[in-house]
Motif scaffolding. Sequence first.
Motif, PDB file in Angstrom:
ATOM      1  N   PHE A   1       0.830  -1.210   0.000  1.00 31.38           N
ATOM      2  CA  PHE A   1       0.000   0.000   0.000  1.00 31.38           C
ATOM      3  C   PHE A   1       0.861   1.255   0.000  1.00 31.38           C
ATOM      4  O   PHE A   1       0.578   2.215  -0.730  1.00 31.38           O
ATOM      5  CB  PHE A   1      -0.926  -0.007   1.220  1.00 31.38           C
ATOM      6  CG  PHE A   1      -1.572   1.330   1.487  1.00 31.38           C
ATOM      7  CD1 PHE A   1      -2.663   1.752   0.750  1.00 31.38           C
ATOM      8  CD2 PHE A   1      -1.083   2.170   2.480  1.00 31.38           C
ATOM      9  CE1 PHE A   1      -3.262   2.985   0.987  1.00 31.38           C
ATOM     10  CE2 PHE A   1      -1.666   3.396   2.726  1.00 31.38           C
ATOM     11  CZ  PHE A   1      -2.760   3.802   1.973  1.00 31.38           C
ATOM     12  N   PHE A   2       1.929   1.276   0.808  1.00 30.76           N
ATOM     13  CA  PHE A   2       2.795   2.457   0.863  1.00 30.76           C
ATOM     14  C   PHE A   2       3.545   2.663  -0.451  1.00 30.76           C
ATOM     15  O   PHE A   2       3.836   3.799  -0.817  1.00 30.76           O
ATOM     16  CB  PHE A   2       3.771   2.346   2.032  1.00 30.76           C
ATOM     17  CG  PHE A   2       3.167   2.702   3.357  1.00 30.76           C
ATOM     18  CD1 PHE A   2       2.716   3.988   3.611  1.00 30.76           C
ATOM     19  CD2 PHE A   2       3.024   1.748   4.353  1.00 30.76           C
ATOM     20  CE1 PHE A   2       2.150   4.321   4.827  1.00 30.76           C
ATOM     21  CE2 PHE A   2       2.468   2.067   5.576  1.00 30.76           C
ATOM     22  CZ  PHE A   2       2.030   3.359   5.805  1.00 30.76           C
ATOM     23  N   VAL A   3       3.868   1.577  -1.149  1.00 31.74           N
ATOM     24  CA  VAL A   3       4.487   1.720  -2.470  1.00 31.74           C
ATOM     25  C   VAL A   3       3.533   2.438  -3.430  1.00 31.74           C
ATOM     26  O   VAL A   3       3.891   3.422  -4.086  1.00 31.74           O
ATOM     27  CB  VAL A   3       4.884   0.343  -3.028  1.00 31.74           C
ATOM     28  CG1 VAL A   3       5.269   0.451  -4.510  1.00 31.74           C
ATOM     29  CG2 VAL A   3       6.046  -0.248  -2.241  1.00 31.74           C
ATOM     30  N   LEU A   4       2.298   1.942  -3.506  1.00 32.63           N
ATOM     31  CA  LEU A   4       1.315   2.543  -4.406  1.00 32.63           C
ATOM     32  C   LEU A   4       0.924   3.949  -3.946  1.00 32.63           C
ATOM     33  O   LEU A   4       0.770   4.862  -4.775  1.00 32.63           O
ATOM     34  CB  LEU A   4       0.072   1.648  -4.481  1.00 32.63           C
ATOM     35  CG  LEU A   4       0.309   0.224  -5.000  1.00 32.63           C
ATOM     36  CD1 LEU A   4      -0.985  -0.594  -4.929  1.00 32.63           C
ATOM     37  CD2 LEU A   4       0.836   0.254  -6.429  1.00 32.63           C
ATOM     38  N   ALA A   5       0.784   4.119  -2.627  1.00 30.24           N
ATOM     39  CA  ALA A   5       0.430   5.442  -2.103  1.00 30.24           C
ATOM     40  C   ALA A   5       1.539   6.447  -2.370  1.00 30.24           C
ATOM     41  O   ALA A   5       1.266   7.613  -2.684  1.00 30.24           O
ATOM     42  CB  ALA A   5       0.144   5.355  -0.606  1.00 30.24           C
ATOM     43  N   GLY A   6       2.794   6.008  -2.245  1.00 32.76           N
ATOM     44  CA  GLY A   6       3.908   6.910  -2.529  1.00 32.76           C
ATOM     45  C   GLY A   6       3.912   7.351  -3.975  1.00 32.76           C
ATOM     46  O   GLY A   6       4.099   8.544  -4.276  1.00 32.76           O
ATOM     47  N   PHE A   7       3.699   6.414  -4.899  1.00 35.84           N
ATOM     48  CA  PHE A   7       3.655   6.769  -6.316  1.00 35.84           C
ATOM     49  C   PHE A   7       2.508   7.733  -6.599  1.00 35.84           C
ATOM     50  O   PHE A   7       2.677   8.748  -7.293  1.00 35.84           O
ATOM     51  CB  PHE A   7       3.508   5.509  -7.168  1.00 35.84           C
ATOM     52  CG  PHE A   7       3.597   5.755  -8.653  1.00 35.84           C
ATOM     53  CD1 PHE A   7       4.821   5.764  -9.287  1.00 35.84           C
ATOM     54  CD2 PHE A   7       2.454   5.988  -9.412  1.00 35.84           C
ATOM     55  CE1 PHE A   7       4.918   5.998 -10.657  1.00 35.84           C
ATOM     56  CE2 PHE A   7       2.534   6.217 -10.768  1.00 35.84           C
ATOM     57  CZ  PHE A   7       3.769   6.232 -11.393  1.00 35.84           C
ATOM     58  N   GLY A   8       1.325   7.434  -6.041  1.00 32.68           N
ATOM     59  CA  GLY A   8       0.183   8.322  -6.252  1.00 32.68           C
ATOM     60  C   GLY A   8       0.387   9.689  -5.634  1.00 32.68           C
ATOM     61  O   GLY A   8      -0.003  10.712  -6.213  1.00 32.68           O
ATOM     62  N   LEU A   9       1.005   9.734  -4.451  1.00 28.25           N
ATOM     63  CA  LEU A   9       1.270  11.010  -3.793  1.00 28.25           C
ATOM     64  C   LEU A   9       2.243  11.856  -4.613  1.00 28.25           C
ATOM     65  O   LEU A   9       2.042  13.070  -4.780  1.00 28.25           O
ATOM     66  CB  LEU A   9       1.838  10.770  -2.397  1.00 28.25           C
ATOM     67  CG  LEU A   9       2.209  12.007  -1.571  1.00 28.25           C
ATOM     68  CD1 LEU A   9       0.972  12.865  -1.320  1.00 28.25           C
ATOM     69  CD2 LEU A   9       2.852  11.603  -0.255  1.00 28.25           C
ATOM     70  N   GLY A  10       3.305  11.215  -5.134  1.00 30.51           N
ATOM     71  CA  GLY A  10       4.256  11.954  -5.963  1.00 30.51           C
ATOM     72  C   GLY A  10       3.611  12.497  -7.227  1.00 30.51           C
ATOM     73  O   GLY A  10       3.871  13.640  -7.623  1.00 30.51           O
ATOM     74  N   TRP A  11       2.768  11.702  -7.852  1.00 26.17           N
ATOM     75  CA  TRP A  11       2.059  12.137  -9.054  1.00 26.17           C
ATOM     76  C   TRP A  11       1.183  13.347  -8.747  1.00 26.17           C
ATOM     77  O   TRP A  11       1.168  14.333  -9.495  1.00 26.17           O
ATOM     78  CB  TRP A  11       1.214  10.980  -9.596  1.00 26.17           C
ATOM     79  CG  TRP A  11       0.558  11.262 -10.916  1.00 26.17           C
ATOM     80  CD1 TRP A  11      -0.529  12.063 -11.156  1.00 26.17           C
ATOM     81  CD2 TRP A  11       0.963  10.758 -12.191  1.00 26.17           C
ATOM     82  NE1 TRP A  11      -0.841  12.085 -12.484  1.00 26.17           N
ATOM     83  CE2 TRP A  11       0.061  11.290 -13.153  1.00 26.17           C
ATOM     84  CE3 TRP A  11       1.972   9.908 -12.613  1.00 26.17           C
ATOM     85  CZ2 TRP A  11       0.163  10.977 -14.516  1.00 26.17           C
ATOM     86  CZ3 TRP A  11       2.071   9.602 -13.968  1.00 26.17           C
ATOM     87  CH2 TRP A  11       1.180  10.138 -14.904  1.00 26.17           C
ATOM     88  N   TYR A  12       0.453  13.263  -7.631  1.00 27.97           N
ATOM     89  CA  TYR A  12      -0.457  14.350  -7.269  1.00 27.97           C
ATOM     90  C   TYR A  12       0.304  15.620  -6.907  1.00 27.97           C
ATOM     91  O   TYR A  12      -0.055  16.724  -7.347  1.00 27.97           O
ATOM     92  CB  TYR A  12      -1.331  13.903  -6.100  1.00 27.97           C
ATOM     93  CG  TYR A  12      -2.091  15.037  -5.458  1.00 27.97           C
ATOM     94  CD1 TYR A  12      -3.242  15.552  -6.042  1.00 27.97           C
ATOM     95  CD2 TYR A  12      -1.646  15.598  -4.263  1.00 27.97           C
ATOM     96  CE1 TYR A  12      -3.935  16.595  -5.463  1.00 27.97           C
ATOM     97  CE2 TYR A  12      -2.332  16.636  -3.674  1.00 27.97           C
ATOM     98  CZ  TYR A  12      -3.475  17.135  -4.281  1.00 27.97           C
ATOM     99  OH  TYR A  12      -4.145  18.180  -3.700  1.00 27.97           O
ATOM    100  N   LEU A  13       1.371  15.487  -6.107  1.00 23.10           N
ATOM    101  CA  LEU A  13       2.096  16.670  -5.653  1.00 23.10           C
ATOM    102  C   LEU A  13       2.778  17.389  -6.811  1.00 23.10           C
ATOM    103  O   LEU A  13       2.840  18.625  -6.833  1.00 23.10           O
ATOM    104  CB  LEU A  13       3.137  16.278  -4.598  1.00 23.10           C
ATOM    105  CG  LEU A  13       2.577  15.809  -3.248  1.00 23.10           C
ATOM    106  CD1 LEU A  13       3.709  15.419  -2.311  1.00 23.10           C
ATOM    107  CD2 LEU A  13       1.709  16.878  -2.609  1.00 23.10           C
TER     108      LEU A  13
END
Length: 513
Positions: free
Chosen positions: A325-337
Amino acid sequence: MHETSLSSVSTEPLQAEAYLERTLSPALVWTLARRELRDSLRDWRIVIPIGLLTLVFPFIMLLIGAALFDFLEQYGATIIGEQMVPFGLLAVGFFPMSFSLVIALETFVGERERNSLEALFSTPASDVDLYVGKLLASLLLPLVASWFGMAVYALAMVRADMWSLDAYTFALIWLLNTAEGVLMVSAAVIVSSHTTSVRAANLLASFIIVPVALLLQLEGLILFWNKTTALWWLFAGVIVLTIALLRVGIRSFNREHILAREIDFLNLERAWALLKAFWRAAPDDVPRVRQVPEEAPPFHLRRFYTQVLPAMLKRDRWAMATGTFFVLAGFGLGWYLARAWHVPAELIDFNRLDVSQLQAQLQANQTGLAMLPRFSVRAILVHNVRVVFISGVLSLFSVGVVPALSVLAPFTLIGGIASVLAAGGQDWGRFLVAFILPHGVVEIPAVVIGLAYALRIGAMVLGPPRDFSVSEGIVLAIADFLRVLILVVLPLLALAALLEVYLTPRVIVALYG
C-alpha cells in the motif's frame, strides 16, 4: 427510566459467562466511561494541569504571536507571521491532548496497581465492553480540552485582530487534531493493557508522543507553505493507522491475561534465549517455544525456505499488504504533488538524454549515472541494506513510522518524475520500464518484505500477540526481521544491485537510443 450500573449487575459465574458471548452493550460501555470520567474529574492532579493548558496556554501562544508579529512588521514580513497562526492553533490543540494522555496510559495498569482491576473484571461486561468503555473515557476529556483550547485561542486571536485563517483551514486543523488525539489515545490504551506498571506505561509514552510531535512539525511546515491540500493525505494516513490500532487493541485485549501477567522485568539472558529460539522456530511453534526456549527445533536452511518462510509470509500477509500500500500510495502522492505544485515540465527531459556518453561509460565499465556517489554493486547493496536495517532499528522508537516513510519517500519521487514527464508529453511508461523495472522487479519485493517486518517491530510495542508480554513480542519481531533480512532480503537486494548496474543501463540505452 432504568439505568444500568456496574454495582447493580449480577456477578454470578454462569450469567457472566453467558454475557461474555453477547455483542457490544452501549449501556455498559457508557456506564464504564461515565465512571472513569467521574474519577478523573475528581482528581485535582489531572483537572488543574488540563485546565491551565486549556485556558492559559492559548494566551501564552497569543503573546508569542503578538511579539512575533511586531518583530516581523519592522521588516515588512507580516505574511510570515500570518503563516505561523495555523501552527499556533495546532500546538494549542496538541498540548492538552498530550498531557491528558496520562489518563489513557493508566486505564488498565492503574487499576491493577490500585488493586481494583479484579472488581472491574468481575462484572459481566464483555472484553469489548471493557475496552471500548475505557477507550471512550480516556478519549472524551482530552478531546474536549483540545477543542476548548482551540476555541479559546481562535477567539483571542480574533479579538487581537491577528486572525488570518479561513473556515476551511480551521476545520482542517480541527479534524487533524481530533484524528491525532484519537490516534494517541488508542495507542496509549493498548500500551496500558499490555504493561504491568504505570511507570512502564509512562516510559512507553515517548513511543507515542515523539512520532505525533514530529507529525505536528510536518503539518506546521506544510501550513507554512500554504499547501493545505497535502494535509488531507496526512489525515487519511492517521485515520488508517487509528483504525488499525483500534482493531489490534480490541483483538488483543483479554482480561484473564492482564490479571495473570507478571511484572515484565528486563532479563537479558532470557531475551537472548528467546531470540535464538524464535530464530529457529516456525510460526506454529512460537507459542510452545516461548514457554520452553530449549524445545526450539534445530535450524535447517532448506526447512526455512520450504516451510518456515511460506508460513511466515502467510501469517504476516497484512504487513506485506501494508508495505505494498505504501508503495502505491507513494507513487500516487508523488504524481499528485507534482501536479498540485505545478512542477515545470521542462525540468525533466529524457529526450535529451546523452545515450552515446552512457554507452561509452558502459564500455569503460564506468556506469556513473549520478544516482549514487558510486554506481557500483557494492555501493547500491550497502545503501539498500542500510536503509532496511536502520528502518528496523528506528521502527522500535517510532512505532513503525520510519519504515513507512522509508517506503513512501522513494516512490513519491518516482511518481513525481513520472507525473512531470506525463505533463510534458513524454512517455512516462517508458521511463518506468527503462529506469525502474529491470532491477525493480527484484528490488521492490525485497524492500517491501524487509520493511514489512520492520513495521512489525514497531507494532509489537503497541500490540504484542496474545499471551505475550511487550518485551517477548519485540524479541519475536526482531528475530523475524533479522532472519528475513539475512536470508531473504539480502540475497534479493544483491541480485537487484547486479541488475541495476549491469542490466538497467543497457535497457536505458536500448529504449532511449
